[in-house]
Design an enzyme around this catalytic site. Structure first.
Site, PDB file in Angstrom:
ATOM      1  N   CYS A   1      -2.825  -2.461  -7.246  1.00  0.00           N
ATOM      2  CA  CYS A   1      -1.480  -2.003  -7.655  1.00  0.00           C
ATOM      3  C   CYS A   1      -1.070  -2.452  -9.051  1.00  0.00           C
ATOM      4  O   CYS A   1      -0.861  -1.622  -9.926  1.00  0.00           O
ATOM      5  CB  CYS A   1      -0.448  -2.524  -6.660  1.00  0.00           C
ATOM      6  SG  CYS A   1      -0.686  -1.887  -5.012  1.00  0.00           S
TER       7      CYS A   1
HETATM    8  N1  LIG Z   1      -2.734  -2.848  -1.228  1.00  0.00           N
HETATM    9  C1  LIG Z   1      -1.467  -3.111  -1.543  1.00  0.00           C
HETATM   10  O1  LIG Z   1      -1.062  -4.261  -1.643  1.00  0.00           O
HETATM   11  C2  LIG Z   1      -0.481  -1.995  -1.778  1.00  0.00           C
HETATM   12  C3  LIG Z   1       0.886  -2.305  -1.774  1.00  0.00           C
HETATM   13  C4  LIG Z   1       1.797  -1.281  -1.995  1.00  0.00           C
HETATM   14  C5  LIG Z   1       1.336   0.001  -2.253  1.00  0.00           C
HETATM   15  N2  LIG Z   1       0.002   0.270  -2.276  1.00  0.00           N
HETATM   16  C6  LIG Z   1      -0.417   1.648  -2.509  1.00  0.00           C
HETATM   17  O2  LIG Z   1      -0.747   2.225  -1.253  1.00  0.00           O
HETATM   18  C7  LIG Z   1      -1.848   3.149  -1.394  1.00  0.00           C
HETATM   19  C8  LIG Z   1      -2.983   2.752  -0.475  1.00  0.00           C
HETATM   20  O3  LIG Z   1      -3.465   1.475  -0.888  1.00  0.00           O
HETATM   21  P1  LIG Z   1      -4.350   0.575   0.059  1.00  0.00           P
HETATM   22  O4  LIG Z   1      -4.422  -0.759  -0.602  1.00  0.00           O
HETATM   23  O5  LIG Z   1      -3.882   0.666   1.471  1.00  0.00           O
HETATM   24  O6  LIG Z   1      -5.760   1.309  -0.057  1.00  0.00           O
HETATM   25  P2  LIG Z   1      -7.014   1.081   0.918  1.00  0.00           P
HETATM   26  O7  LIG Z   1      -8.200   1.502   0.135  1.00  0.00           O
HETATM   27  O8  LIG Z   1      -6.962  -0.260   1.526  1.00  0.00           O
HETATM   28  O9  LIG Z   1      -6.767   2.133   2.083  1.00  0.00           O
HETATM   29  C9  LIG Z   1      -6.788   3.503   1.906  1.00  0.00           C
HETATM   30  C10 LIG Z   1      -7.479   4.159   3.071  1.00  0.00           C
HETATM   31  O10 LIG Z   1      -7.420   5.560   2.886  1.00  0.00           O
HETATM   32  C11 LIG Z   1      -8.641   6.131   3.350  1.00  0.00           C
HETATM   33  N3  LIG Z   1      -8.796   7.453   2.767  1.00  0.00           N
HETATM   34  C12 LIG Z   1      -9.202   7.809   1.524  1.00  0.00           C
HETATM   35  N4  LIG Z   1      -9.164   9.132   1.371  1.00  0.00           N
HETATM   36  C13 LIG Z   1      -8.734   9.644   2.547  1.00  0.00           C
HETATM   37  C14 LIG Z   1      -8.483  10.964   3.007  1.00  0.00           C
HETATM   38  N5  LIG Z   1      -8.642  12.013   2.207  1.00  0.00           N
HETATM   39  N6  LIG Z   1      -8.070  11.113   4.263  1.00  0.00           N
HETATM   40  C15 LIG Z   1      -7.885  10.031   5.082  1.00  0.00           C
HETATM   41  N7  LIG Z   1      -8.095   8.776   4.698  1.00  0.00           N
HETATM   42  C16 LIG Z   1      -8.504   8.582   3.439  1.00  0.00           C
HETATM   43  C17 LIG Z   1      -9.680   5.111   2.938  1.00  0.00           C
HETATM   44  O11 LIG Z   1     -10.869   5.256   3.689  1.00  0.00           O
HETATM   45  C18 LIG Z   1      -8.956   3.810   3.205  1.00  0.00           C
HETATM   46  O12 LIG Z   1      -9.196   3.320   4.513  1.00  0.00           O
HETATM   47  C19 LIG Z   1      -2.186   3.142  -2.871  1.00  0.00           C
HETATM   48  O13 LIG Z   1      -1.505   4.153  -3.534  1.00  0.00           O
HETATM   49  C20 LIG Z   1      -1.663   1.794  -3.346  1.00  0.00           C
HETATM   50  O14 LIG Z   1      -1.362   1.795  -4.722  1.00  0.00           O
HETATM   51  C21 LIG Z   1      -0.911  -0.687  -2.012  1.00  0.00           C
END
Ligand SMILES: NC(=O)c1ccc[n+]([C@@H]2O[C@H](COP(=O)([O-])OP(=O)(O)OC[C@H]3O[C@@H](n4cnc5c(N)ncnc54)[C@H](O)[C@@H]3O)[C@@H](O)[C@H]2O)c1
Length: 420
Positions: A261
């Site tokens: 992020c």
């Molecule tokens: N990690 C954090 O601390 C955090 C905090 C706030 C916001 N975010 C935001 O949230 C979003 C997700 O981040 P995250 O850290 O959970 O990512 P992550 O990689 O941990 O999880 C994302 C998941 O989505 C799946 N995925 C990818 N493409 C897909 C599709 N087409 N259909 C279904 N599943 C699919 C992946 O396999 C994965 O399991 C991002 O935009 C990030 O910027 C993250």
């Protein structure tokens, strides 16, 4: 019968969110394209440090939590919440391919009156310019027969002080009707709902929060460099400044900023701003400081080793590889950058990180080294780059001949400890 929702993307954001909806008595269908994750979940194994295997076991036993890769299940739910990654492309531009991919997979299974909520972080305008037109191309009238909202996720993995339910939830809708729908759903789950007037405003809110953090951490790293140059202890200065009851928020220096992020979101904002002919000098400067911070830390370690006459066949044990404490996330980790810089310098580098059993870089596989006094004695220097709580810092202090501490683990002065 329970209300049913679908969560698309079961990662650091999606899985805890799905869990919360389940706790609030929803039937949850989690969809992910990563088969390994689906297998682990079905076997009752968690891959997220804040969620225990027991919790996954209880979910599985409940009969109202399902995991699948099958997007046709979308049609069963009242709402679809999208939590897929939004990384940067090779040229550091927004990579919306996961978001667009998820949307394309959902489209054939949409039913009238469903609500779609995007939670992934993205630049202002994404919902309005990408997803609303896409739905309209598929003959939906947004706000009448399908509803679209954006709600930025503010979870802080590894932070046990704030549960997801208690973090105020900013929500927005593509139309007034969309906003009403998302408020109606989210107020059954979150304590505090903060509606804003447009999806753009909600997207910008998330980028403001993370860009603010990006700039402030980069700034405190600059202050750290200045203090070092002037012979002042930056940690003492921050502690003293933090006693001011207003107008000062404390940030800590370190080896740099990582994660999915904080180093990424400001570049989403920069990309969009530049596209509209706007400049982002604060973001540009913060990025250059952040990018150079591991190199700066490496320089300090080299200097320390030279002062201690440790120049030949240097062995270093690095503590912590994850981008921040108490999680297993290596994405954009400055500790990895530092590790590789030390390897490139010709040092023999090993690491201790209870959250990372192994990692591969440059065709080489490295393995977590368990700590003991004997092990610590074998190294010329211990570099603390990520300060997981479970690490025995007292033992390191006792047994390591030399320590470079980038995280202020040792507040008192010791002759064999140098601090950032
Ligand atoms: N990690 C954090 O601390 C955090 C905090 C706030 C916001 N975010 C935001 O949230 C979003 C997700 O981040 P995250 O850290 O959970 O990512 P992550 O990689 O941990 O999880 C994302 C998941 O989505 C799946 N995925 C990818 N493409 C897909 C599709 N087409 N259909 C279904 N599943 C699919 C992946 O396999 C994965 O399991 C991002 O935009 C990030 O910027 C993250």
């Amino acid at each position: 019968m329970k209300r049913k929702i679908v969560v698309v993307g079961l990662g650091y954001v999606g899985l805890p969110l799905a869990l919360l909806f389940h706790q609030k008595d929803y039937h949850v269908i989690g969809i992910d394209v990563d088969d390994d994750k689906l297998v682990k979940l079905r076997e009752g194994r968690s891959y997220i440090s804040d969620i225990s295997d027991d919790q996954i076991g209880w979910l599985n036993a409940s009969g109202s939590f399902e995991y699948t890769g099958d997007f046709s299940r979308v049609s069963e739910s009242e709402a679809i919440i999208i939590c897929v990654p939004t990384p940067l492309s090779e040229s550091s531009d927004p990579d919306l391919s996961y978001l667009k991919g998820a949307m394309q997979s959902i489209l054939p299974h949409l039913r009238p009156q469903q609500l779609i909520v995007v939670e992934s972080s993205t630049y202002p305008g994404t919902t309005e310019e990408e997803f609303v037109p896409l739905l309209e191309q598929h003959q939906y009238t947004v706000g009448e027969d399908v509803f679209v909202g954006y709600s930025p996720e503010r979870i802080d993995p590894g932070n046990l002080m704030y549960s997801l339910e208690n973090i105020a939830k900013v929500v927005s809708g593509a139309t007034t009707g969309c906003l009403e729908r998302i408020v109606g759903l989210y107020q059954t789950v979150f304590r505090t709902i903060v509606p804003v007037s447009s999806t753009k405003a909600a997207e910008m809110t998330k980028l403001l929060e993370n860009t603010y953090r990006f700039i402030n951490i980069s700034f405190i790293n600059e202050i750290g460099r200045l203090c070092e140059g002037m012979g002042i202890d930056v940690w003492e200065v921050i502690e003293a400044a933090a006693t001011k009851p207003y107008g000062f928020t404390s940030y800590d220096p370190g080896p740099g900023i990582g994660g999915h992020c904080i180093p990424v979101d400001p570049l989403y904002l920069k990309w969009k701003a530049n596209l509209e002919g706007l400049e982002t000098p604060f973001i540009d400067l913060a990025k250059s400081i952040n990018d150079s911070q591991p190199v700066y830390v490496m320089g300090r370690i080299k200097q320390l080793l030279a002062e201690c006459n440790r120049n030949d066949r240097v062995r270093i044990l690095q503590i912590g590889l994850a981008y921040k404490a108490n999680i297993a996330d290596l994405r954009e980790s400055p500790s990895i950058s530092l590790f590789l810089l030390m390897v490139a310098e010709g040092y023999e580098v090993d690491y201790h990180d209870p959250f990372i059993p192994s990692f591969t870089a440059g065709g080489h596989e490295y393995h977590h080294v368990p700590l003991s006094e004997e092990v610590l004695n074998e190294y010329d220097c211990v570099v603390i780059s990520t300060a997981h709580q479970s690490v025995d810092y007292e033992m390191i202090l006792r047994a390591a001949p030399l320590i470079f501490d980038t995280r202020n683990c040792y507040e008192l002065a010791y002759s064999h400890v140098a601090k950032l």
